[in-house]
Each structure stands twice: as structure tokens, then as C-alpha cells.
Design an enzyme around this catalytic site. Structure first.
Site, PDB file in Angstrom:
ATOM      1  N   CYS A 203      18.316  24.798  56.753  1.00  0.00           N
ATOM      2  CA  CYS A 203      19.600  24.254  57.211  1.00  0.00           C
ATOM      3  C   CYS A 203      19.552  22.736  57.352  1.00  0.00           C
ATOM      4  O   CYS A 203      20.552  22.061  57.112  1.00  0.00           O
ATOM      5  CB  CYS A 203      20.016  24.906  58.524  1.00  0.00           C
ATOM      6  SG  CYS A 203      20.581  26.594  58.270  1.00  0.00           S
TER       7      CYS A 203
ATOM      8  N   CYS B 182      17.030  25.552  61.404  1.00  0.00           N
ATOM      9  CA  CYS B 182      15.846  25.891  60.609  1.00  0.00           C
ATOM     10  C   CYS B 182      15.668  24.849  59.499  1.00  0.00           C
ATOM     11  O   CYS B 182      16.568  24.047  59.212  1.00  0.00           O
ATOM     12  CB  CYS B 182      15.976  27.296  60.023  1.00  0.00           C
ATOM     13  SG  CYS B 182      17.000  27.403  58.539  1.00  0.00           S
TER      14      CYS B 182
ATOM     15  N   GLU C  71      24.236  38.186  58.117  1.00  0.00           N
ATOM     16  CA  GLU C  71      23.007  38.860  57.686  1.00  0.00           C
ATOM     17  C   GLU C  71      23.309  39.915  56.615  1.00  0.00           C
ATOM     18  O   GLU C  71      24.462  40.110  56.227  1.00  0.00           O
ATOM     19  CB  GLU C  71      22.307  39.456  58.918  1.00  0.00           C
ATOM     20  CG  GLU C  71      21.882  38.352  59.890  1.00  0.00           C
ATOM     21  CD  GLU C  71      21.084  38.844  61.084  1.00  0.00           C
ATOM     22  OE1 GLU C  71      21.042  40.068  61.340  1.00  0.00           O
ATOM     23  OE2 GLU C  71      20.496  37.962  61.761  1.00  0.00           O
TER      24      GLU C  71
ATOM     25  N   ASN D  98      26.219  32.919  61.504  1.00  0.00           N
ATOM     26  CA  ASN D  98      25.242  33.559  60.618  1.00  0.00           C
ATOM     27  C   ASN D  98      25.741  34.905  60.100  1.00  0.00           C
ATOM     28  O   ASN D  98      26.432  35.652  60.791  1.00  0.00           O
ATOM     29  CB  ASN D  98      23.859  33.677  61.279  1.00  0.00           C
ATOM     30  CG  ASN D  98      23.878  34.335  62.645  1.00  0.00           C
ATOM     31  OD1 ASN D  98      24.860  34.278  63.363  1.00  0.00           O
ATOM     32  ND2 ASN D  98      22.769  34.954  63.006  1.00  0.00           N
TER      33      ASN D  98
ATOM     34  N   CYS E 118      22.356  31.367  57.361  1.00  0.00           N
ATOM     35  CA  CYS E 118      22.423  30.757  58.689  1.00  0.00           C
ATOM     36  C   CYS E 118      23.811  30.172  58.946  1.00  0.00           C
ATOM     37  O   CYS E 118      24.551  29.830  58.010  1.00  0.00           O
ATOM     38  CB  CYS E 118      21.402  29.631  58.811  1.00  0.00           C
ATOM     39  SG  CYS E 118      19.705  30.173  58.896  1.00  0.00           S
TER      40      CYS E 118
ATOM     41  N   GLU F 205      24.692  27.211  60.100  1.00  0.00           N
ATOM     42  CA  GLU F 205      24.874  25.840  59.616  1.00  0.00           C
ATOM     43  C   GLU F 205      25.148  25.831  58.114  1.00  0.00           C
ATOM     44  O   GLU F 205      25.985  25.066  57.622  1.00  0.00           O
ATOM     45  CB  GLU F 205      23.626  24.985  59.898  1.00  0.00           C
ATOM     46  CG  GLU F 205      23.198  24.951  61.356  1.00  0.00           C
ATOM     47  CD  GLU F 205      22.177  26.035  61.687  1.00  0.00           C
ATOM     48  OE1 GLU F 205      22.403  27.201  61.330  1.00  0.00           O
ATOM     49  OE2 GLU F 205      21.168  25.706  62.313  1.00  0.00           O
TER      50      GLU F 205
END
Ligand code: THU
Length: 138
Positions: free
Chosen positions: A94, A91, A44, A42, A53, A55
Site C-alpha cells: 500500500c 502495509c 478479501e 479492504n 487492502c 488503501e
């Protein structure tokens, strides 16, 4: 590469996580039919909502490498000391992003959701039933 090694690759990828805001490092590793492994972590941003993310980063890397299918398995790892070490599940966004690559190659990858002690394995189709994907556009 075995499932265990795939999980280790995801964990290693999480070591490069850029997550100063959540302090929640995530790793992802994708395994392809030709044996290739593509990892992600990930990333940010100071503008919090722009976080990418693990994935999604891994799928973007794979697509940018020219991959258009063959996705057989995915391992996702989170920090062992959060949420009681429960397995992390991808999530919603993803799941959709993984589905794009899966449907392109007509596979239903096994998703290994890794926790501190438990690994929960499920098919992407179970995580995202009735998925909308490239095939839906006809
Ligand atoms: N995150 C992932 O990398 N993958 C997921 O499937 C869930 C959430 C990241 C996003 C953010 O950087 C941090 O975990 C906390 O939400």
C-alpha cells in the site's frame, strides 16, 4: 475537511469492509487538494492471497475517477480491539500504491495512522524512503 473528519470518513468506510477471513476491517480515506475525499476498505477473497487492502482500493477508485495527483492526506483505521489498539500503518504494498498517486502530483501526503487512542502522523516519504515511482522511469 479536518484531519478529524478524514479519520471519521475512514472509520465509516471500514463499516463496509468485506473481511470475513481475517475479521480485520480497515478503512482508508484520501484527501485531495480540491477538497475531494475518496474512501476505500479492504476486500478479501476465498482465495486468501487475493485480498485487497483498504488503501489500495481507495487509490484505485481515485485513479479510476481520473485523479492524477493532489493527494494531500491519508487516514487509515483498523479495528480498535486488535494488537492492543496500536495505530495501523499501511502495509508495504500500500505504501508503494500510495506513492504512485503522490508522485504523479508531486506531493508528500501526511499519513494518519489511527489507533484506539493514538494517531501517529507521518509523511509518506518517511514510510517509504527512496521510493521507486513514475518519476524513476524517466
Ligand atoms: N489490510 C489493509 O487493508 N491495509 C493494510 O495496510 C494492512 C492490511 C487488510 C488486508 C486484510 O484484509 C486484513 O487487513 C488483514 O491483513
Amino acid at each position: 475537511m479536518s484531519d478529524k473528519e478524514l479519520i471519521a470518513a475512514a472509520r465509516e468506510a471500514a463499516g463496509a469492509s468485506y473481511s470475513p477471513y481475517s475479521r480485520y476491517p480497515v478503512g482508508a480515506a484520501l484527501r485531495f487538494a480540491d477538497g475531494a475525499i475518496v474512501t476505500g476498505t479492504n476486500v478479501e477473497n476465498a482465495s486468501y492471497g487475493l485480498a485487497l487492502c483498504a488503501e489500495t482500493v481507495a487509490v484505485a477508485k481515485a485513479l479510476a475517477d481520473g485523479r492524477r495527483g493532489g493527494l494531500e492526506a491519508v487516514a487509515v483505521t483498523g479495528p480498535a480491539d486488535r494488537a492492543g489498539g496500536a495505530p495501523i500503518t499501511p502495509c508495504g504494498r500500500c505504501r508503494q500504491v500510495l506513492n504512485e498517486l503522490a508522485q504523479l502530483g508531486d506531493t508528500d501526503p501526511l499519513v494518519l495512522c489511527v489507533g484506539a487512542e493514538e494517531v501517529r502522523a507521518m509523511r509518506l516519504s518517511a514510510l517509504l524512503p527512496h521510493a521507486f515511482g513514475p518519476a524513476s522511469l524517466g
